[in-house]
Design an enzyme around this catalytic site. Structure first.
Site, PDB file in Angstrom:
ATOM      1  N   CYS A  88       9.798  -1.183 -13.295  1.00 30.14           N
ATOM      2  CA  CYS A  88       8.445  -1.728 -13.081  1.00 30.14           C
ATOM      3  C   CYS A  88       7.682  -1.964 -14.377  1.00 30.14           C
ATOM      4  O   CYS A  88       6.735  -2.741 -14.399  1.00 30.14           O
ATOM      5  CB  CYS A  88       7.603  -0.781 -12.242  1.00 30.14           C
ATOM      6  SG  CYS A  88       8.365  -0.187 -10.745  1.00 30.14           S
TER       7      CYS A  88
HETATM    8  O1  KQY Z   1       7.387  -1.343  -8.434  1.00 28.84           O
HETATM    9  C1  KQY Z   1       6.861  -1.875  -9.370  1.00 28.84           C
HETATM   10  N1  KQY Z   1       7.424  -2.987  -9.828  1.00 28.84           N
HETATM   11  C2  KQY Z   1       5.525  -1.527  -9.942  1.00 28.84           C
HETATM   12  C3  KQY Z   1       4.833  -0.332  -9.490  1.00 28.84           C
HETATM   13  C4  KQY Z   1       3.348  -0.502  -9.680  1.00 28.84           C
HETATM   14  C5  KQY Z   1       2.563   0.710  -9.350  1.00 28.84           C
HETATM   15  C6  KQY Z   1       1.113   0.550  -9.598  1.00 28.84           C
HETATM   16  N2  KQY Z   1       0.417   1.788  -9.675  1.00 28.84           N
END
Ligand code: KQY
Length: 364
Positions: free
Chosen positions: A356
């Site tokens: 992420c």
């Molecule tokens: O799963 C993702 N690509 C990002 C997670 C974002 C979390 C925001 N607090």
């Protein structure tokens, strides 16, 4: 410097999003700082992000964007091999706010999706998000890549591709009414395929239990190579994750990809279940309008949320009981890469993980 804005779609222009396991020219990240998401003024998270940048930079160039207020701190925390640039954002999830790169015949362009902080005013994680919304265009400008503006809300973590025409996503996220309520399932599917230059969508149901992104696929499943999918898994039938992973496994085993291949599903053990501790929760500033961090809350930990770099898989270390087994499975599924673990609980506490916070720039 400015970037050409394109009116067509990548698919119409012969461009496609390469798979993450294809060669990269580099990787982009952002520097965490918001104290209402990261505990203790984001210091522990900054150390974790820096360790991820270092691990990735051993096999490809890494650029980290940091706010004007934090740029010197980021520079001091990162080795010279990591490029640090001033880049404003609302938080630090480059996968979701950055561009999705597409390539064709030696040329690289980028898709700038709409962003609404994972759900907008109805269930989104914070407000405002205008600086996040501007990140993709700025990255494309710095990369000198032309920009497609996709007319739908989509985060990069909600899609994975095999680079050969297949897209993996979840209904929970892409079809969530808090993303594109005016579009039908068919319209969303068409737009995703057109903007990724792909032909076939494989729909999974729900994402990882308690994932605040509304079930991003990058926490649940990813391609290890065309025809092979890694899926987070637990044998514990009393864990709600069991039913979710079982449903995903059934769908994957019943599916064929864009090339007509059946899929091999490789199961990766889930860490935990992991929960936020009281000490961790008290270190986060509670601000109205921002998703709270509460003691005892289940964390959506998953080893699938790893980065497939040029020569290495950078995987999150989340639970001593499962880290080694997960590393062994990743090494067997991705034999041409070295598996490198980075302690990642501090990233998980902010709601995501290594995949992420990274965004690959494919080799053109
Ligand atoms: O799963 C993702 N690509 C990002 C997670 C974002 C979390 C925001 N607090």
């Amino acid at each position: 410097m400015s970037t050409a804005n394109l009116e067509s779609t990548p698919g119409a222009d012969g461009f496609r999003m390469p798979a993450e396991f294809e060669p990269h020219a580099g990787c982009w990240m952002l520097w965490p700082e918001r104290p209402d998401n990261w505990r203790l003024g984001a210091e522990p998270a900054q150390a974790a992000f820096a360790a991820v940048a270092v691990a990735i930079s051993a096999s490809e160039p890494v650029t980290v964007g940091a706010s004007a207020a934090q740029v010197e701190r980021a520079r001091a925390a990162l080795p010279a091999a990591v490029l640090v640039v001033e880049l404003a954002s609302d938080d630090s999830w480059m996968r979701d706010v950055g561009p999705t790169f597409v390539v064709n015949n030696g040329e690289r362009r980028g898709v700038d999706w709409r962003f609404n902080a994972w759900g907008g005013r109805e269930g989104g994680l914070y407000f405002p998000w205008d600086r996040d919304e501007a990140v993709a265009a700025r990255v494309l400008e710095l990369e000198g890549a032309a920009r497609y503006q996709a007319p739908l809300v989509l985060e990069g973590g909600s899609i994975h591709v095999d680079g050969e025409g297949t897209v993996l996503s979840t209904e929970e996220c892409l079809l969530n009414p808090n993303r594109n309520p005016e579009l039908s399932r068919e319209q969303i599917e068409r737009l995703v395929l057109d903007y990724l230059g792909a032909e076939k969508m494989l729909w999974l149901g729900r994402g990882v239990f308690a994932d605040e992104t509304d079930g991003h696929v990058d926490n649940l499943a990813c391609f290890a190579r065309p025809g092979v999918v890694l899926l987070t898994w637990t044998e514990d039938r009393s864990d709600p994750q069991h039913e979710i992973s079982l449903d995903a496994r059934r769908r994957l085993e019943a599916a064929t990809d864009a090339r007509g291949r059946s899929l091999e599903v490789v199961l990766l053990p889930s860490p935990g279940p992991l929960r936020t501790t009281a000490m961790e929760a008290t270190g986060v500033e509670q601000v109205e309008g921002t998703a709270p961090r509460r003691a005892g809350d289940r964390l959506a930990g998953s080893y699938v949320n790893a980065y497939l770099g040029n020569g290495r898989v950078v995987m999150p270390l989340l639970d001593e009981r499962h880290d080694d087994e997960a590393a062994g499975i990743l090494a067997a599924a991705l034999p041409e890469r070295e598996v490198v673990g980075v302690p990642a609980r501090e990233i998980l506490l902010g709601g995501g993980n290594i995949h992420c916070i990274t965004q690959q720039v494919p080799a053109a």
